[in-house]
Design an enzyme around this catalytic site. Structure first.
Site, short mmCIF file in Angstrom:
data_model
loop_
_atom_site.label_atom_id
_atom_site.label_comp_id
_atom_site.label_asym_id
_atom_site.label_seq_id
_atom_site.Cartn_x
_atom_site.Cartn_y
_atom_site.Cartn_z
N GLU A 1 0.83 -1.21 0.00
CA GLU A 1 0.00 0.00 0.00
C GLU A 1 0.87 1.26 0.00
O GLU A 1 2.06 1.21 0.32
CB GLU A 1 -0.95 0.01 1.20
CG GLU A 1 -0.24 -0.02 2.52
CD GLU A 1 -0.93 0.82 3.59
OE1 GLU A 1 -1.38 1.94 3.27
OE2 GLU A 1 -0.97 0.35 4.73
N LYS B 1 -3.58 -1.34 14.29
CA LYS B 1 -2.82 -0.30 14.99
C LYS B 1 -3.27 -0.21 16.45
O LYS B 1 -4.47 -0.26 16.74
CB LYS B 1 -2.97 1.03 14.25
CG LYS B 1 -2.09 1.03 12.99
CD LYS B 1 -2.13 2.33 12.25
CE LYS B 1 -3.35 2.39 11.38
NZ LYS B 1 -3.18 1.69 10.11
#
Ligand code: PSU
Ligand code: MN
Length: 314
Positions: free
Chosen positions: A34, A168
């Site tokens: 990405e 995350k």
């Protein structure tokens, strides 16, 4: 490599680099990468060196890297040197989730793709393995903000294997794992029975399935294919080595400060994740960045090995 071809006639069809196209045509391993982590997740100018390093890691493990981004209204799968530099250096690049792709293409915009947009484009181009740092997920305070990353819903309907260091740690990790269960997204712990904590080797949460080799992951993918049914992602949760993780006590302290600062400044929407990651880099004197990079490097190497194991098994 600068020569590219479109894989169908529409001007909005993704454009594969010649190298990626050739690898797919001959069943050689390819790893999707990405671009949001490069443009919005890491500080300049280090981000360009990281982008180049990640591609080199994929190559060193025998696979072809396909960094994905939208440039001047074209979705690109596999970037040349100048395009990768632009992703790292252009401060005007937007952050594009899956829902932003159509407006970006139609208006000729340029942007980096998040996990949701990257996974979508990669799968559409026939790529099956994708590496990133940490997925987006359910944010803390979700009951007030309803902030849940579009990554989760997109992965629930896309047949792609995503290697990541969990989600995350700025997120509500147990809530995110619950959402993944509800959405039917498979989660494998790689060499661990604990879900990784992004900057930390463990989030403390359990995972139901543990695998220990790229071949085992390729087997699970083969079983997924044989079963058929609606497409869904497979998450390979790969922890950062303990020797390279962020000090857990420092992590917990600076994270509480970052969340408070984000709330006080009224930061919302797409800006939340880049703000929190940037705050942590400053508050830890760069230590969170090193842990983040160690995680991403490891994920990219593992993704290349999984893609190679899958190619060998077919
Ligand atoms: N992993 C990283 N750094 C990042 C991201 C992932 O190590 O910056 C990006 C990914 O692109 C992911 C996005 O899709 O953060 C999630 O943003 P949001 O929470 O706004 O959906
Ligand atoms: Mn969000």
């Amino acid at each position: 490599m600068s020569q590219t071809e479109s894989f169908d006639a529409s001007p909005y069809a993704p454009v594969l680099s010649t190298e990626v196209r050739a690898a797919l045509a001959t069943d050689r391993p390819v790893v999707a990468l990405e671009s949001t982590i490069i443009s919005h997740g890491l500080p300049r100018p280090r981000n360009l060196r990281v982008a180049e390093e990640l591609e080199a890691v994929v190559r060193a493990h025998g696979a072809v890297p396909a960094t994905i981004a939208v440039l001047d209204g074209r979705a690109r799968i596999g970037l040349d040197k100048a395009q990768l530099e632009r992703v790292a250096e252009d401060e005007g690049l937007r952050k594009l989730g899956h829902r932003d792709l159509a407006p970006a293409l139609a208006t000729g915009a340029s942007g980096a793709t998040t996990v949701s947009a990257t996974a979508f484009l990669a799968a559409r181009a026939g790529l099956r393995v994708f590496a990133t740092g940490g997925l987006g997920g359910v944010h803390r305070g979700w009951t007030q903000t309803q902030d849940e990353s579009a990554d989760l819903r997109l992965l629930a309907r896309t047949g792609i294997t995503v290697v990541c260091a969990g989600v995350k740690s700025i997120l509500d990790v147990p809530a995110t794992l619950q959402r993944l269960e509800t959405l039917g997204v498979g989660v494998l712990g790689y060499g661990t029975d604990r879900f990784p904590g992004f900057y930390l080797s463990s989030s403390g949460e359990p995972v139901d399935w543990t695998v220990r080799s790229p071949e085992e992951v390729a087997e699970v993918m083969a079983a997924q294919d044989a079963l058929g049914g609606p497409a869904a992602a497979l998450i390979v949760a790969h922890p950062v080595p303990e020797s390279e993780q962020l000090d857990p006590a420092l992590h917990d302290r600076v994270l509480a400060e970052a969340l408070e600062a984000c709330r006080k400044r009224g930061i919302t929407g797409q800006a939340v994740t880049p703000y929190l990651l940037g705050h942590l880099v400053r508050a830890t004197g760069g230590a969170s960045l090193e842990a983040n990079l160690a995680a991403v490097r490891g994920n990219v190497a593992l993704a290349a090995r999984i893609a190679a194991a899958r190619a060998a098994a077919r």
